[in-house]
Design a protein around this motif. Structure first.
Motif, mmCIF file in Angstrom:
data_model
loop_
_atom_site.group_PDB
_atom_site.id
_atom_site.type_symbol
_atom_site.label_atom_id
_atom_site.label_comp_id
_atom_site.label_asym_id
_atom_site.label_seq_id
_atom_site.Cartn_x
_atom_site.Cartn_y
_atom_site.Cartn_z
ATOM 1 N N GLY A 168 0.826 -1.211 0.000
ATOM 2 C CA GLY A 168 0.000 0.000 0.000
ATOM 3 C C GLY A 168 0.857 1.255 0.000
ATOM 4 O O GLY A 168 1.781 1.399 -0.816
ATOM 5 N N ILE A 169 0.598 2.155 0.931
ATOM 6 C CA ILE A 169 1.384 3.393 0.994
ATOM 7 C C ILE A 169 2.763 3.172 1.620
ATOM 8 O O ILE A 169 3.576 4.111 1.658
ATOM 9 N N GLY A 170 3.035 1.961 2.115
ATOM 10 C CA GLY A 170 4.333 1.694 2.760
ATOM 11 C C GLY A 170 5.517 2.162 1.924
ATOM 12 O O GLY A 170 6.347 2.951 2.384
ATOM 13 N N PRO A 171 5.615 1.713 0.642
ATOM 14 C CA PRO A 171 6.753 2.132 -0.189
ATOM 15 C C PRO A 171 6.797 3.645 -0.420
ATOM 16 O O PRO A 171 7.879 4.220 -0.553
ATOM 17 N N GLU A 172 5.613 4.282 -0.452
ATOM 18 C CA GLU A 172 5.577 5.732 -0.705
ATOM 19 C C GLU A 172 6.175 6.507 0.481
ATOM 20 O O GLU A 172 6.917 7.468 0.303
ATOM 21 N N VAL A 173 5.852 6.070 1.692
ATOM 22 C CA VAL A 173 6.338 6.819 2.865
ATOM 23 C C VAL A 173 7.761 6.438 3.254
ATOM 24 O O VAL A 173 8.536 7.305 3.680
ATOM 25 N N HIS A 196 0.391 3.910 11.506
ATOM 26 C CA HIS A 196 -0.706 3.664 10.576
ATOM 27 C C HIS A 196 -0.467 2.411 9.741
ATOM 28 O O HIS A 196 0.625 1.842 9.740
ATOM 29 N N GLY A 197 -1.511 2.011 8.993
ATOM 30 C CA GLY A 197 -1.415 0.841 8.140
ATOM 31 C C GLY A 197 -1.116 1.205 6.700
ATOM 32 O O GLY A 197 -0.594 2.295 6.410
ATOM 33 N N SER A 198 -1.472 0.296 5.804
ATOM 34 C CA SER A 198 -1.105 0.446 4.395
ATOM 35 C C SER A 198 -2.081 1.344 3.633
ATOM 36 O O SER A 198 -1.897 1.581 2.440
ATOM 37 N N ALA A 199 -3.120 1.830 4.325
ATOM 38 C CA ALA A 199 -4.079 2.799 3.761
ATOM 39 C C ALA A 199 -4.470 2.485 2.324
ATOM 40 O O ALA A 199 -4.222 3.290 1.414
ATOM 41 N N PRO A 200 -5.105 1.338 2.095
ATOM 42 C CA PRO A 200 -5.454 0.954 0.711
ATOM 43 C C PRO A 200 -6.297 2.009 -0.001
ATOM 44 O O PRO A 200 -6.218 2.124 -1.223
ATOM 45 N N ASP A 201 -7.061 2.772 0.772
ATOM 46 C CA ASP A 201 -7.947 3.772 0.140
ATOM 47 C C ASP A 201 -7.188 4.888 -0.564
ATOM 48 O O ASP A 201 -7.725 5.539 -1.461
ATOM 49 N N ILE A 202 -5.933 5.136 -0.171
ATOM 50 C CA ILE A 202 -5.178 6.214 -0.827
ATOM 51 C C ILE A 202 -3.876 5.704 -1.476
ATOM 52 O O ILE A 202 -3.099 6.496 -2.010
ATOM 53 N N ALA A 203 -3.655 4.386 -1.415
ATOM 54 C CA ALA A 203 -2.385 3.832 -1.931
ATOM 55 C C ALA A 203 -2.247 4.106 -3.426
ATOM 56 O O ALA A 203 -3.225 4.073 -4.170
ATOM 57 N N GLY A 204 -1.024 4.402 -3.854
ATOM 58 C CA GLY A 204 -0.738 4.610 -5.267
ATOM 59 C C GLY A 204 -1.020 6.015 -5.758
ATOM 60 O O GLY A 204 -0.710 6.361 -6.894
ATOM 61 N N LYS A 205 -1.590 6.846 -4.899
ATOM 62 C CA LYS A 205 -1.940 8.202 -5.332
ATOM 63 C C LYS A 205 -0.854 9.227 -5.014
ATOM 64 O O LYS A 205 -0.961 10.386 -5.428
ATOM 65 N N GLY A 206 0.127 8.827 -4.218
ATOM 66 C CA GLY A 206 1.187 9.768 -3.869
ATOM 67 C C GLY A 206 0.733 10.888 -2.951
ATOM 68 O O GLY A 206 1.316 11.972 -2.947
ATOM 69 N N ILE A 207 -0.293 10.625 -2.148
ATOM 70 C CA ILE A 207 -0.807 11.704 -1.273
ATOM 71 C C ILE A 207 -0.697 11.369 0.216
ATOM 72 O O ILE A 207 -1.128 12.144 1.059
ATOM 73 N N ALA A 208 -0.108 10.217 0.543
ATOM 74 C CA ALA A 208 0.002 9.832 1.959
ATOM 75 C C ALA A 208 0.886 10.817 2.709
ATOM 76 O O ALA A 208 1.844 11.374 2.153
ATOM 77 N N ASN A 209 0.584 10.995 3.963
ATOM 78 C CA ASN A 209 1.397 11.850 4.824
ATOM 79 C C ASN A 209 2.663 11.079 5.232
ATOM 80 O O ASN A 209 2.569 10.030 5.862
ATOM 81 N N PRO A 210 3.846 11.585 4.905
ATOM 82 C CA PRO A 210 5.074 10.854 5.240
ATOM 83 C C PRO A 210 5.619 11.168 6.637
ATOM 84 O O PRO A 210 6.640 10.615 7.045
ATOM 85 N N VAL A 211 4.938 12.062 7.377
ATOM 86 C CA VAL A 211 5.521 12.563 8.630
ATOM 87 C C VAL A 211 5.723 11.453 9.665
ATOM 88 O O VAL A 211 6.773 11.377 10.316
ATOM 89 N N GLY A 212 4.734 10.552 9.818
ATOM 90 C CA GLY A 212 4.879 9.479 10.811
ATOM 91 C C GLY A 212 6.113 8.630 10.535
ATOM 92 O O GLY A 212 6.823 8.220 11.464
ATOM 93 N N THR A 213 6.406 8.374 9.266
ATOM 94 C CA THR A 213 7.566 7.551 8.914
ATOM 95 C C THR A 213 8.866 8.354 9.054
ATOM 96 O O THR A 213 9.887 7.832 9.509
ATOM 97 N N ILE A 214 8.814 9.632 8.689
ATOM 98 C CA ILE A 214 10.016 10.468 8.828
ATOM 99 C C ILE A 214 10.358 10.645 10.312
ATOM 100 O O ILE A 214 11.527 10.574 10.715
ATOM 101 N N LEU A 215 9.340 10.807 11.155
ATOM 102 C CA LEU A 215 9.599 10.904 12.600
ATOM 103 C C LEU A 215 10.064 9.549 13.161
ATOM 104 O O LEU A 215 10.835 9.509 14.130
ATOM 105 N N SER A 216 9.629 8.460 12.545
ATOM 106 C CA SER A 216 10.127 7.132 12.954
ATOM 107 C C SER A 216 11.615 7.018 12.621
ATOM 108 O O SER A 216 12.392 6.421 13.370
ATOM 109 N N ALA A 217 12.008 7.596 11.482
ATOM 110 C CA ALA A 217 13.427 7.608 11.107
ATOM 111 C C ALA A 217 14.237 8.408 12.136
ATOM 112 O O ALA A 217 15.370 8.036 12.482
#
Ligand code: NAD
Ligand code: IPM
Ligand code: MN
Length: 353
Positions: free
Chosen positions: A12-17, A280-301
């Motif tokens: 889902g959005i995993g690769p995008e974030v 968050h999860g893989s958010a199938p509803d928005i996956a592939g659109k390039g609109i996911a919020n990357p902040v949770g993953t960037i703060l995880s980094a």
């Protein structure tokens, strides 16, 4: 600093974030002269498609041999058949268990310029700064027996909520150590009025409380905690709780921060690599659109740099950059904005350092 990071983008959005979080880590490494190496591996639904299993022994071994693991998210409708024998989520649970990361730190902060992004009234949200510590390798997710059978002619499903004393002790002790660096206050959340496992949990937490009189300990039932999280969240500081209680309470807590896309997490154990993932999860509803919020993953980094690599200044620099980006009004769609995942990360990168 030389460090090996395994990246598990997932589904889902995993690769995008994760792509954006890796860009941020690369920028930090370039600036500080650190050699971070990134190795991408399959885990989750993508691994089921390629290998028939959500986590191969090779990928687990690569993760165990790394300094840290950065994960996006797993799962999606493609693998959601309730009768399926293999599930993406098994990979995640196997990885957490295989890395021995028994404590999942989920910091919940409300950015002052996002007070209006939550359905809660701003006066309830001011000053919210909670550290939820979710037990991650025991409890209802892992207890045995679990499975299906037939009882008295009726189909039956069983899950078991099981804890051993040492599993409770190590995570509650960690909560106390963390509380000593904060407001010296721990709220232990359980369901001791009903569950035996919670009565053991409470007994152990009480003992640790007595051994640490400089930290104020209170016990709260999980149903009350769910209510307090939205009625008086600013009164909570360190919260420590069972695996599934922590899972549910932190999705609820994300509402305080304005979006599921905002919250990071760090999973750590006694030793070995930590595991870093947004809540968050893989958010199938928005996956592939390039609109996911990357902040949770960037703060995880950022948490990865702090907890696994000991790079506190670099971690703090990322957190400051995210803070400024939000203060300056940059928003992805989940927060009412128009920035793409990439554009939001670009804004954060511009403010780094
Ligand atoms: P979800 O967290 O994927 O999505 C819930 C809602 O939040 C959706 O509307 C989604 O669009 C939104 N959202 C989530 N992350 C966002 C982000 N970064 N930016 C903007 N909006 C975001 O939960 P779900 O839909 O219940 O679950 C979907 C799948 O994800 C399931 O298969 C589930 O098992 C899996 N899951 C995986 C993880 C993980 O890998 N750690 C965590 C939770 C759920
Ligand atoms: C999370 C997720 C996972 C969990 C699922 C996907 C197994 O909800 O990381 O919060 O429940 O731990
Ligand atoms: Mn969850």
């Amino acid at each position: 600093m030389n460090a090996k990071i395994v990246v598990l983008p997932g589904d889902g959005i995993g690769p995008e974030v994760t792509a954006e979080a890796v860009r941020v880590l690369e920028a930090v490494a370039r600036r500080g002269g650190h050699a971070l190496s990134f190795t991408e591996r399959l885990m989750g639904g993508c691994s089921i498609d390629a290998h028939g299993t959500a986590l191969t022994p090779e990928v687990l071994a690569d993760c165990q041999a790394a300094d840290a693991v950065l994960l996006g998210a797993v799962g999606g409708p493609k693998w959601d058949d309730p009768r399926a024998r293999v599930r993406p989520e098994q990979g995640l649970l196997g990885l957490r268990k295989g890395l021995g990361v028994f404590a999942n730190l989920r910091p919940v902060r409300v950015h002052p310029s996002l007070l209006d992004s939550s359905p809660l009234r701003p006066e309830k949200l001011r000053g919210v700064d909670i550290m939820v510590i979710r037990e991650l390798t025991g409890g209802l997710y892992f207890g045995q027996p679990k499975g299906r059978d037939v009882k008295d002619g009726h189909a039956r499903a069983v899950d078991t909520l099981e804890y051993q004393d040492f599993e409770v002790r190590r995570v509650v002790e960690l909560a106390f150590r963390i509380a000593k660096g904060r407001k010296k206050k721990v709220t232990s959340v359980d369901k001791a009025n009903v569950l035996e496992s919670s009565r053991l949990w409470r007994e152990i937490a009480t003992g640790i409380g007595q051994a640490n009189p400089d930290v104020a300990l209170d016990h709260m039932l999980v149903d009350t905690a769910a209510m307090r999280l939205v009625t008086s969240p600013a009164t909570l500081d360190v919260v420590v709780t069972e695996n599934m209680f922590g899972d549910i309470l932190t999705d609820e807590a994300s509402v305080l921060a304005g979006s599921m896309g905002m919250l990071p997490s760090a999973s750590i154990g006694e030793q070995g690599p930590g595991l870093y993932e947004p809540i968050h999860g893989s958010a199938p509803d928005i996956a592939g659109k390039g609109i996911a919020n990357p902040v949770g993953t960037i703060l995880s980094a950022a948490l990865l740099l702090r907890h696994s690599l000991g790079l506190e200044p670099e971690a703090a620099a990322i957190e400051r950059a995210v803070d400024r980006t939000i203060t300056d009004g940059c928003r992805t769609a989940d927060l009412g904005g128009t920035l793409s995942t990439r554009a939001m990360a670009d804004e954060i990168l511009r403010r780094l350092g």
